[in-house]
Every structure is written in structure tokens, then in C-alpha cells.
Design an enzyme around this catalytic site. Structure first.
Site, PDB file in Angstrom:
ATOM      1  N   ASP A 162       0.674  -1.141   0.161  1.00 59.68           N
ATOM      2  CA  ASP A 162      -0.527  -0.315   0.080  1.00 59.68           C
ATOM      3  C   ASP A 162       1.067   0.917  -0.262  1.00 59.68           C
ATOM      4  OD1 ASP A 162      -2.452   1.844   0.597  1.00 59.68           O
ATOM      5  OD2 ASP A 162      -3.276  -0.172   0.581  1.00 59.68           O
ATOM      6  N   HIS A 229      -3.462   5.679   3.533  1.00 58.04           N
ATOM      7  CA  HIS A 229      -3.631   4.819   3.415  1.00 58.04           C
ATOM      8  C   HIS A 229      -3.904   3.113   3.976  1.00 58.04           C
ATOM      9  CE1 HIS A 229      -6.365   1.541   0.432  1.00 58.04           C
ATOM     10  NE2 HIS A 229      -6.934   2.397   0.646  1.00 58.04           N
ATOM     11  N   SER A 418     -11.282  -1.354  -0.431  1.00 58.05           N
ATOM     12  CA  SER A 418      -9.848  -1.149  -0.201  1.00 58.05           C
ATOM     13  C   SER A 418     -10.480  -1.091   2.145  1.00 58.05           C
ATOM     14  CB  SER A 418      -9.723   0.032  -0.101  1.00 58.05           C
ATOM     15  OG  SER A 418      -8.813   0.225  -0.711  1.00 58.05           O
TER      16      SER A 418
END
Length: 597
Positions: A162, A229, A418
Site C-alpha cells: 500500500d 491509506h 479497500s
């Protein structure tokens, strides 16, 4: 924003989804009534439960049972409603191995187990736990607390491929050494290429900084703040639990390995593929060997493309090394077969469900979906994009307040596939921690087979249904793996009203096959009545498993068939043959296995 952000700088660049951020709101309180697995003996007990075989004197006579207990140095406490007896050990202990073994060695005894004390499960004391509807709510939560009595992920490393990791106290002690695979120094923002520091430097971008899309519009369309994220994903998987702060992680005793592949304007396929290889224990030139090989990989990233050879080779290598690969389906309300790596073979592709149990308005769908998991909705599909109208329905996790570079740690709800994928990655970690010998194919099959129906609606296809952690973990002890590793997990497309296709398994098992040969089939298809399925023996003999039926409109074939193949030599190449005999629907063989003896 809802939608996988895709850079248009080059065809090889793909990026993570960024999701709506909202302020905290209260969620409904949890209702948790699970009990521990009775086979666990890591806490004190003072009695044993002994079941005697039918027909023995001890099975019906208290006197005989009392005499038997006395011979073993213990005393009879009482008989249970099931007919078993309760034996006093004389004191609390955590180790009664010698007494247990004495009963096990007795041919009159059918089973013996500790009489464990059970307590009602309290909610974890994490301050934001009440907002985590996705873990505990009966309607569309993933039933996670019910799994924690059996497994908490201990001993498993989950690689989060990520944006990297920004320090957060709710993940302190959970992070093992990762790597920065961003090879473009300009996008990395750390003034160098690849290095051993996976710190998230921020992925903020100015309007148009990443080029233009196919219609000539600037990418991004407006200035975009850093998403942090990877840290949000990591919290869902393994945030510290019962530590009096923040949130609870699904596999809270697992370790997180942050691998940075996404930076300004996204991430390159070549970098992501190398991260997959390295995470799973493969060799990457110029990068030191991974000292903490991951048994699970989470990839909450993607772009619209077919699955490249580069991706597929990396994924195949990871799976062959025993690592389960979980990926997000994508957030374009489109067919997941058009998005990579969601459309790659062997991965677990995860769609997003809402708090009501529907497919979320943004989630991709289709035959490539394996499972759905909570992804949340911080706004309704009819609300203006970019607004936040239902923050209470998002997925709460660890984050950072910095608009560009890191600032203070915090917690915020996001929405997206996600967020759904790490729910399944966390579940995979729970499974592998409980039974380390599980293969990636077995992990995938367990999750799919033990899903429960979505309580809401899913147009387009959401795979096997909503992942159920407690049910899946409980099935680990009752679902035997395919005998001798006779399994094929390579996807094979089934053409619509086309010629028959086959998938092969080569056996070296000696002797003949059994009269109760088992054929486990996992076929993804939007109308299973179209399908004719046969098992083909090495000598060419066909055994019909399933006929077509115009009235069988359900999705998918997930079943185990029993075949009398006792006349067949077990060694040789066996084939699963599948033909779609009607038009209008498509699918593929996801996996199949064979138990010959």
C-alpha cells in the site's frame, strides 16, 4: 471520493482507493455471546469430562464410573445429561496431561476433555469499538468476536502492500520490518529510490499533477490531501485490542509488514509485483531477504486493465510459496473482471457490503468476486460525490491528521473495497494462525464455503456471500484438506454455450481409487443450471457429477460429489470437465480437489 484512483501517466501505474473521511459518531452497541473453544487448555480447570463407549458398564453405571475414576486417582463428580461423567481432579490446574492420557489409553473411553469455565464475552475496552459495526452487528457485521476465542492471529505476518505506514500508537508493537519498493524517487518524496524504510511520506497531489485522463480532464480533478491509506488498512487487520484506546483489529495478535508501493500519482506494476514476491519469501534483486515472510498479503489497490503476466507470475509465485493473496474488487460499480489485480487467478477478490447488508453503491461485482465483506458507506449513492452524509456507516480505523506530511494520529471512517479487503485478510490470518498447514486454496475455500447470505441485495454478483469469521474459524477443525494435496487452483474460463473445458490433477497415489472418491468443486457461474460437469478418469471413463437444468437459476457450484471409482487405478491424470450448454451466462472453474482413497 469513491473509486479506485488511477494515474494516467503510464499503463503500468495503478493506485490505491481513497475514501470519504468523516467525524466519529456513535454506533449501536454490540451483542456478543460467543464462548471459547473447549479444546483450549490455556487457563485453569479442575474437572474433566469423560465419555465412555456405548455398552461399557461405565457408560450407564455411576458405580462403575466412580470405580474407574478412583483407579486413576480421581473422583466422580456427577453424570451429565449426555451420559458423560464429570471427574474431579482435586485442584485447579492448567496441565492434567497424565490424567487425560490415562483416560485416553483406556479402551472403554470414547473421549476426554477439560471441563473449562466459560465467561460471557465482554466488549473489548477499545474506546472506539462501539463504532465498529462491521465486526459485531448481527445484520451485516462479520461476526468477528465469535472467532476470537479460538484464534487471534498470533504467529502470522500480514503484508500490507500500500502507501506504507505512518506511526500510530494503536499499531505500536505490531509492525515488523517492511520495505519501500517505490523505485521512482520523484514520486516517492523521500529523495531516493527503493530502501528499507516503508514510512508513508504522503500521497497528496495538486490538481492535474498526475496528467490527464482519456477525456483530457486533469488527474486529479482537484487538489487531493494525503490518504494515509496503508495505515487505515493495517488498523482493520491488526490494531491492538483491549488496550483501552482506539479500535479493535480483526487479527489483533498478528503482525503487519508495511510495503510501500503507492506514492504521489500511484504505483507501478513492476514495483507492486516485486513487493508481492518479496513479501511471500521470494528473491528480489538488490533487496535483502525478507526475515518475516508473510502468510497473507493484502492489496487494496488496482486499475482498469486485464491481469498482466507480470502480476500473474508474481501472484502464482506467492501462492506456490504458501501465501494467501487478498485483493479489493474496485470501486467503479463495474464488472470486476475488467480490473486488475482483482481479475488475476488465485487471489481472493473482495466486494464491499454496506451496514444494511447490500452491495455498496460503488463496489465492483461479477463472477470474479469470491466474497463480500464490510466496506461501508460514508454517503449514499444518490448524494453528491465528495460529501459526507452517513459517517456512522463507514469503516473506522487508524489514520493521521496531516493534510500532506504526517501530523497527529487519529481515527476516521473510510469507505471502499479497500476497506473490505483487509477484513478478509484479517480473517485469513485468523485461519492460518489456527492451522498453519492450510494452503492458500484451502483458506479461500473455507472463507467461501462458510459465508452467509447477504441480508440485503447484490445486483451483478457478490461471490459466496458475506464473510463470517466465527463460522469459518469453527470449520477449520471439521473441514479436512484434500487428500495428498490433490488440488488444482488455476482458474479456467468456461465459454458461454461453448465447447467443454477441462482442468487436470495428476495423482501418484498407489492402488485403486475408492468407492467413495470425493470430488470437491468450486465453480463461479451466474447460472449454474447451464453447466454439465464430469470427472474424467485417467483411462478416459467419464463419471457424471452434475446435469444441466433450465430451472436451476442459482449462482455458482460449490459442492462435494461422491463417485464410485473403485475400478480405476488411482495414479494418473484426472480431469474435471465442464461445459456450458445454454447461452447468456459465463463463469470459470475457481478450484477443484480430489480425494481418491
Amino acid at each position: 471520493m469513491n473509486g479506485l484512483r488511477r494515474t494516467t501517466l503510464c499503463a503500468a501505474a495503478v493506485s490505491a482507493a481513497v475514501f470519504s473521511v468523516a467525524s466519529p459518531v456513535n454506533a449501536a452497541p454490540s451483542q456478543i455471546q460467543s464462548q471459547p473453544d473447549s479444546t483450549q487448555v490455556n487457563r485453569p480447570f479442575e474437572r474433566l469430562i469423560v465419555g465412555y463407549k456405548p455398552g461399557t458398564a461405565e457408560a450407564s453405571s455411576d458405580t462403575a464410573a466412580s470405580d474407574d475414576a478412583r483407579k486413576k486417582g480421581k473422583s466422580l463428580h456427577r453424570r451429565t445429561a449426555s451420559g458423560a461423567v464429570v471427574v474431579d481432579l482435586g485442584a485447579k490446574t492448567t496441565n492434567a496431561d497424565s490424567t487425560i492420557q490415562a483416560f485416553k489409553n483406556d479402551p472403554k473411553v470414547a473421549y476426554v476433555e477439560p471441563d473449562l469455565l466459560m465467561q460471557p464475552f465482554a466488549d473489548p475496552n477499545d474506546t472506539e469499538y462501539s463504532r465498529q459495526w462491521d465486526l459485531f452487528e448481527a445484520t451485516a457485521g462479520m461476526n468477528v468476536p465469535g472467532a476470537w476465542s479460538s484464534t487471534t492471529g498470533s504467529g502470522v505476518t500480514v503484508a500490507v502492500i500500500d502507501t506504507g505506514y505512518v506511526t500510530h500508537s494503536d499499531l505500536a508493537g505490531k509492525v515488523v520490518a517492511g520495505y519501500d519498493f517505490v523505485s521512482d524517487a520523484a514520486r516517492a518524496r523521500d529523495n531516493n529510490g527503493r530502501d528499507s524504510n516503508p514510512a508513508d511520506e504522503g500521497d497528496w497531489t495538486a490538481r492535474g499533477e498526475c496528467g490527464t485522463d482519456a477525456n483530457g480532464n486533469p488527474v486529479p480533478a482537484q487538489d487531493s490531501a494525503s490518504s494515509w491509506h496503508g495505515t487505515h488498512v493495517a488498523g482493520t487487520i491488526a490494531a491492538a485490542t483491549n488496550n483501552g484506546k482506539g479500535i479493535a483489529g480483526i487479527a489483533y495478535d498478528a503482525k503487519i509488514q508495511p510495503l510501500r508501493v503507492l506514492a504521489k500519482c500511484g504505483g507501478a506494476t513492476s514495483d507492486i509485483a516485486d513487493a508481492i514476491t518479496w513479501a511471500s519469501g521470494g528473491t528480489v534483486s538488490g533487496v535483502p531477504a525478507n526475515a518475516n515472510v508473510a502468510k497473507v498479503i493484502n492489496m487494496s489497490l488496482g486499475g482498469k486493465s486485464s491481469c498482466s503476466t507480470t502480476y500473474q507470475n508474481a501472484i502464482n509465485g506467492a501462492i506456490n510459496r504458501g501465501t494467501t493473496v487478498v485483493v479489493a474488487a474496485g470501486n467503479s460499480n463495474d464488472n470486476a473482471s475488467l480490473y486488475t489485480p482483482a481479475n488475476c487467478s488465485g487471489v481472493i477478490t473482495v466486494a464491499a457490503s454496506s451496514r444494511e447488508g447490500n452491495r455498496t453503491f460503488y463496489s465492483n461485482y461479477g463472477t470474479r468476486i469470491d466474497i463480500a465483506a464490510p466496506g461501508g458507506e460514508t454517503r449514499r449513492g444518490t448524494d453528491t460525490p465528495g460529501t459526507i452524509t452517513t459517517p456512522e456507516n463507514g469503516i473506522w480505523s487508524t489514520l493521521n491528521a496531516g493534510a500532506t506530511t504526517p501530523g497527529a494520529e487519529n481515527y476516521k471512517p473510510y469507505q471502499g473495497t479497500s476497506m473490505a479487503a483487509p477484513h478478509v485478510a484479517g480473517l485469513a490470518a485468523l485461519l492460518v494462525a489456527k492451522k498453519p498447514s492450510l494452503t492458500p486454496a484451502q483458506v479461500k475455500d473455507l472463507i467461501k464455503t462458510n459465508a452467509r447470505p447477504l441480508p440485503g441485495t447484490c445486483s451483478g454478483g457478490c461471490g459466496a456471500g458475506l464473510a463470517d469469521a466465527a463460522k469459518t474459524v469453527a470449520a477449520v477443525d471439521t473441514t479436512p484438506p484434500p487428500s495428498g494435496g490433490l488440488e488444482n487452483t488455476t482458474d479456467v474460463a468456461i465459454p458461454d454455450r461453448g465447447t467443454a473445458i477441462t482442468s487436470s490433477i495428476t495423482s501418484t497415489v498407489t492402488g485403486n481409487a475408492s468407492s467413495a472418491t470425493k470430488v470437491g468443486v468450486d465453480i463461479v457461474h451466474t447460472y449454474r443450471g447451464d453447466l454439465v460437469i464430469d470427472l474424467i478418469a485417467p483411462d478416459g471413463t467419464a463419471y457424471r457429477l452434475k446435469n444441466s437444468s433450465s430451472s436451476d437459476s442459482a449462482d455458482n457450484v460449490v459442492a462435494t460429489y461422491t463417485v464410485n471409482a473403485s475400478s480405476e487405478v488411482a495414479a494418473g491424470t484426472w480431469k474435471l470437465r465442464v461445459q456450458d450448454v445454454y447461452s447468456g451466462d459465463t463463469g470459470y472453474i475457481n478450484s477443484w480437489n480430489l480425494t481418491l482413497q
